[in-house]
Every structure is written in structure tokens, then in C-alpha cells.
Design a protein around this motif. Structure first.
Motif, PDB file in Angstrom:
ATOM      1  N   ALA A  45       0.826  -1.218   0.000  1.00 17.63           N
ATOM      2  CA  ALA A  45       0.000   0.000   0.000  1.00 17.63           C
ATOM      3  C   ALA A  45       0.858   1.264   0.000  1.00 17.63           C
ATOM      4  O   ALA A  45       0.549   2.245  -0.667  1.00 17.63           O
ATOM      5  N   LYS A  46       1.967   1.238   0.753  1.00 20.00           N
ATOM      6  CA  LYS A  46       2.818   2.421   0.863  1.00 20.00           C
ATOM      7  C   LYS A  46       3.825   2.539  -0.277  1.00 20.00           C
ATOM      8  O   LYS A  46       4.422   3.592  -0.463  1.00 20.00           O
ATOM      9  N   GLY A  47       4.051   1.428  -0.983  1.00 23.95           N
ATOM     10  CA  GLY A  47       5.153   1.403  -1.942  1.00 23.95           C
ATOM     11  C   GLY A  47       6.467   1.452  -1.195  1.00 23.95           C
ATOM     12  O   GLY A  47       7.423   2.098  -1.595  1.00 23.95           O
ATOM     13  N   ARG A  48       6.516   0.745  -0.045  1.00 27.32           N
ATOM     14  CA  ARG A  48       7.693   0.809   0.838  1.00 27.32           C
ATOM     15  C   ARG A  48       8.682  -0.292   0.485  1.00 27.32           C
ATOM     16  O   ARG A  48       8.296  -1.452   0.332  1.00 27.32           O
ATOM     17  N   PRO A  49       9.977   0.059   0.372  1.00 24.71           N
ATOM     18  CA  PRO A  49      10.984  -0.975   0.114  1.00 24.71           C
ATOM     19  C   PRO A  49      10.935  -2.039   1.210  1.00 24.71           C
ATOM     20  O   PRO A  49      10.800  -1.699   2.391  1.00 24.71           O
ATOM     21  N   PRO A 132       4.144   1.331  10.138  1.00 30.97           N
ATOM     22  CA  PRO A 132       4.931   2.507   9.756  1.00 30.97           C
ATOM     23  C   PRO A 132       3.989   3.712   9.742  1.00 30.97           C
ATOM     24  O   PRO A 132       2.810   3.585  10.064  1.00 30.97           O
ATOM     25  N   SER A 133       4.509   4.881   9.382  1.00 28.75           N
ATOM     26  CA  SER A 133       3.646   6.042   9.204  1.00 28.75           C
ATOM     27  C   SER A 133       2.719   5.807   8.004  1.00 28.75           C
ATOM     28  O   SER A 133       3.082   5.107   7.058  1.00 28.75           O
ATOM     29  N   ALA A 134       1.514   6.410   8.057  1.00 26.06           N
ATOM     30  CA  ALA A 134       0.471   6.104   7.067  1.00 26.06           C
ATOM     31  C   ALA A 134       0.531   7.042   5.863  1.00 26.06           C
ATOM     32  O   ALA A 134      -0.451   7.696   5.524  1.00 26.06           O
ATOM     33  N   ASN A 135       1.697   7.097   5.224  1.00 25.89           N
ATOM     34  CA  ASN A 135       1.866   7.910   4.024  1.00 25.89           C
ATOM     35  C   ASN A 135       2.414   7.040   2.910  1.00 25.89           C
ATOM     36  O   ASN A 135       2.969   5.978   3.173  1.00 25.89           O
ATOM     37  N   ILE A 136       2.266   7.509   1.674  1.00 25.73           N
ATOM     38  CA  ILE A 136       2.971   6.869   0.568  1.00 25.73           C
ATOM     39  C   ILE A 136       4.460   7.058   0.838  1.00 25.73           C
ATOM     40  O   ILE A 136       4.884   8.128   1.267  1.00 25.73           O
ATOM     41  N   PRO A 140       5.729  13.255   3.138  1.00 26.69           N
ATOM     42  CA  PRO A 140       5.713  13.615   4.566  1.00 26.69           C
ATOM     43  C   PRO A 140       4.722  12.738   5.343  1.00 26.69           C
ATOM     44  O   PRO A 140       3.669  12.370   4.819  1.00 26.69           O
ATOM     45  N   SER A 141       5.069  12.421   6.586  1.00 25.88           N
ATOM     46  CA  SER A 141       4.180  11.601   7.417  1.00 25.88           C
ATOM     47  C   SER A 141       2.878  12.353   7.686  1.00 25.88           C
ATOM     48  O   SER A 141       2.877  13.581   7.766  1.00 25.88           O
ATOM     49  N   PRO A 142       1.766  11.619   7.833  1.00 24.25           N
ATOM     50  CA  PRO A 142       0.463  12.263   8.028  1.00 24.25           C
ATOM     51  C   PRO A 142       0.244  12.699   9.469  1.00 24.25           C
ATOM     52  O   PRO A 142       0.365  11.902  10.390  1.00 24.25           O
ATOM     53  N   ARG A 221      15.195   8.680   0.446  1.00 20.48           N
ATOM     54  CA  ARG A 221      14.661  10.038   0.336  1.00 20.48           C
ATOM     55  C   ARG A 221      13.322  10.053   1.065  1.00 20.48           C
ATOM     56  O   ARG A 221      12.562   9.096   1.017  1.00 20.48           O
ATOM     57  N   HIS A 222      13.041  11.123   1.783  1.00 22.83           N
ATOM     58  CA  HIS A 222      11.853  11.102   2.630  1.00 22.83           C
ATOM     59  C   HIS A 222      11.323  12.518   2.812  1.00 22.83           C
ATOM     60  O   HIS A 222      12.064  13.480   2.654  1.00 22.83           O
ATOM     61  N   TYR A 223      10.084  12.613   3.132  1.00 30.21           N
ATOM     62  CA  TYR A 223       9.431  13.874   3.518  1.00 30.21           C
ATOM     63  C   TYR A 223       9.402  14.917   2.400  1.00 30.21           C
ATOM     64  O   TYR A 223       9.039  16.068   2.631  1.00 30.21           O
TER      65      TYR A 223
HETATM   66 MG    MG Z   1       7.606   6.871   7.805  1.00 37.03          MG
END
Ligand code: MG
Ligand code: TXA
Length: 324
Positions: A45-49, A132-136, A140-142, A221-223
Motif C-alpha cells: 500500500a505504501k510502496g515501501r521498500p 509505519p507512518s500512514a503515508n505513501i 511527509p508523514s500524516p 529520500r523522505h518527507y
Molecule cells: Mg515513515
């Protein structure tokens, strides 16, 4: 079917679904820690590695033994002081914790959130919740339910909405298995607060990422907002505004109220708060980054360099990552 939101959210977790839920730091996206298929849905859902492990959330201190092998004495002192609250600790994991949760590591990150709904959900689900945080991934984290909804609404089984997050910045991650303990991610609990309890600790800086053990997530890369972010001191930003505007660029500025005089000529200014109240600045940071995307009217964002005292260190860690 029940109408109670907690019961509905817990039901979704029990059925192997994934649920957005509020915490005091940012909104999380949770699943039953023991259900591998459910955990995999979070990454999808997040596209998280898949090499970026999740934090395990528990509702009560007694549940720690369900996830960790051993609680070092130093961790006990930190737990007494900071739990429930925004401090995540790294422990040796129990065998039962799936490798999908910890990205193959033999350690596990655990926290006990200081949020009544989060804890009610975990209790009602009857299992620790990996989240994890609920963002793609990369966004940035929600800090509001609406942010999580925008990123994930079609991809999750339930969204448990509440007020905007109190801290608005993620938990501090501390590895208590190193001597001295190491901050892997700056966050809502400050280095100074931790050192008052256990004495000197190390901070793994972004510069040392290549050489040290780190929170695996910190290498990504983040946020980042869509427009390029460049950091500078107020006077530098003042000059850069003009420089970019002569190049026909629309310029946004993200900064503290006290320095507004330097930013007046920008095409859009978002004030995080007073530099004398960095907690407020931290709480407004992720929304501000999302707002630049929403307004979508600047080509470049100039971000103010904040003091790195206290929670300022967490603000700057995030700004530097967003500017990467
Ligand atoms: Mg996060
Ligand atoms: O405040 C928070 O911590 C929020 C709320 C929802 O609890 N959660 C959060 O999760 O920020 P996430 O996935 O966005 O960040 C988790 C971080 C990542 O950088 C990850 O690499 C690190 O924790 N992490 C997880 N397990 C780890 C481990 N065993 N060793 C080192 N780092 C770990």
C-alpha cells in the motif's frame, strides 16, 4: 455489524486487513504483527521498500515480552520514564516476530504510544500492531487523518480518524543494544531528555549513514515536497528569493515568524510558528510540506535552518532529508 469505530478497526486487523490509526506522533498504518500476508499489504500500500522494517506497537508494558527476547536494564529505565510516549527502542526480537516485519534483522523496534485510541485498538485487536507512518513512501508523514486518506484511501481496510497529531513528528528511535546507546532517528523525545536519564548517548548522523548501523529507513529520500527544497539562514534566503525570481522562478519560503521580514518578497510564505516554540514548529512541519504540494504554485522552496537544540534536532533531520 457494529458501529463502534474501534471495534470496526480491530475487526479489520483480526481479519488480516490494514488500518490507519492515530497516535500522538503521526498517523500509522497497522497490521497484526504475526500475520505475514497482512504485513506484506502494508509494504504494498505504501510502496515501501521491503528492506525497511516496521515499528511494533504495544498497548501495555506487559506485552513487551510477546515481541522481545530480553529487556536490558537501561531500556527499563527509559521505559519507566518515557512510556507511554514517542520513544521507540530497539531490542533483540523473539523468534515469533516474522522477518517481514523486521526486514530480516534479528532486532525489533517497539513503542507504546501515548494515545487512547491507538491503545484501545491494539487491546481490542488482541495482538501487537506493526505499523509505519500512514503515508505513501517518501511523502511527509500524516499528521491529520485527511493526509492519510489522501495517500491511502483506496488501499486500506479502515481509517480510524481522530484529532491532528499532538507532536506531529515521529518517535525518536534509540538503539539500546549499542554501548553507549545510539539515536537512529531524532524525534519527539529529545537527546537531552534521554541523556538526563541514562547519561551520554551517540547520534548516528546522516553523514555516517554509509559506515554505521542505522535505521534502514534513514537511507531513503523522505518527507520531500514536489518542489525542490533548499535550506539556508534567513539572510541567505532573503538573497536567494531575488536570485530565483530574476530567473523567472516562483519562490516559496518555509520559516519562523520572527524572520518574516526577510521573506516578504517570496511568492508564498508558510510560517511554522515562533522560533521560540520549536514544538509548535515541529507539529506544523509535515502539514506545511504537504501544503506546498497542495497549492502547487512555487518552483522552489527555501527552508529556514532552525536551531538544533531540543526538538530542533528532529526538525532539522527531517528538513535535511526533505532537501536531499
Ligand atoms: Mg515513515
Ligand atoms: O512515531 C512513529 O514512530 C510512527 C508512528 C506511527 O508510531 N511510526 C513511524 O514508522 O514513523 P516508520 O516506518 O515511518 O519509521 C520506522 C523507522 C524506519 O526508519 C525503520 O528503518 C526503523 O524505524 N526501524 C524499524 N525497525 C528497526 C530495527 N530493527 N532497527 C533499526 N531501525 C528500525
Amino acid at each position: 455489524m457494529t458501529e463502534n469505530p474501534i471495534a470496526k478497526a480491530a475487526e479489520a486487523i483480526k481479519k488480516g486487513g490494514i488500518v490507519v490509526f492515530p497516535t500522538e506522533t503521526v498517523y500509522g498504518l497497522g497490521a497484526n504483527v504475526f500475520n505475514i500476508d497482512a504485513v506484506k499489504k502494508i509494504f504494498k500500500a505504501k510502496g515501501r521498500p521491503t528492506d525497511n522494517p516496521l515499528i511494533v506497537h504495544i498497548a501495555d508494558r506487559k506485552d513487551l515480552k510477546k515481541v522481545v527476547e530480553k529487556v536490558p536494564a537501561i531500556a527499563k529505565r527509559l521505559i519507566d520514564k518515557f512510556w507511554p510516549g514517542p520513544l521507540t527502542l530497539i531490542f533483540k526480537k523473539r523468534l515469533e516476530i516474522p522477518k517481514e516485519v523486521t526486514a530480516g534483522l534479528d532486532t525489533v523496534a517497539v513503542r507504546l504510544p501515548n494515545h487512547a485510541l491507538a491503545r484501545a485498538l491494539i487491546r481490542e485487536a488482541g495482538v501487537p500492531i506493526a505499523a509505519p507512518s500512514a503515508n505513501i513512501s517518501g511523502k511527509p508523514s500524516p499528521t491529520e487523518a485527511a493526509h492519510a486518506k489522501k495517500d491511502l484511501v483506496k488501499k486500506v481496510d479502515y481509517i480510524l480518524s481522530a484529532e491532528k497529531s499532538k507532536f506531529g513528528i515521529e518517535s525518536t528511535i534509540l538503539n539500546v543494544l549499542t554501548k553507549p546507546p545510539t539515536i537512529l532517528r531524532q524525534g519527539a523525545v529529545t537527546r537531552e531528555e534521554i541523556e538526563k536519564v541514562i547519561g551520554h548517548i551517540e547520534v548516528s548522523s546522516l553523514k555516517s549513514l554509509k559506515f554505521k548501523t542505522i535505521a534502514p529507513g534513514m537511507k531513503y529520500r523522505h518527507y520531500a515536497p514536489e518542489a525542490k527544497l533548499i535550506l539556508g539562514l534567513p539572510e541567505e534566503i532573503n538573497k536567494l528569493i531575488e536570485k530565483y525570481q530574476t530567473k523567472k522562478k516562483k519562490v516559496g519560503v518555509l520559516g519562523a515568524r520572527e524572520n518574516y521580514q526577510f521573506y516578504k518578497k517570496a511568492n508564498r510564505v508558510i510560517i511554522l510558528g515562533s522560533s521560540r516554540n520549536l514544538n509548535t514548529c515541529a507539529a506544523n512541519l509535515f502539514k506545511a510540506l504537504r501544503d506546498f504540494d497542495r497549492f502547487n504554485d512555487v518552483d522552489i522552496i527555501l527552508g529556514e535552518i532552525f536551531s538544533e537544540k531540543g526538538i530542533g534536532a528532529a526538525i532539522m533531520e527531517r528538513l535535511r532529508k526533505a532537501a536531499q
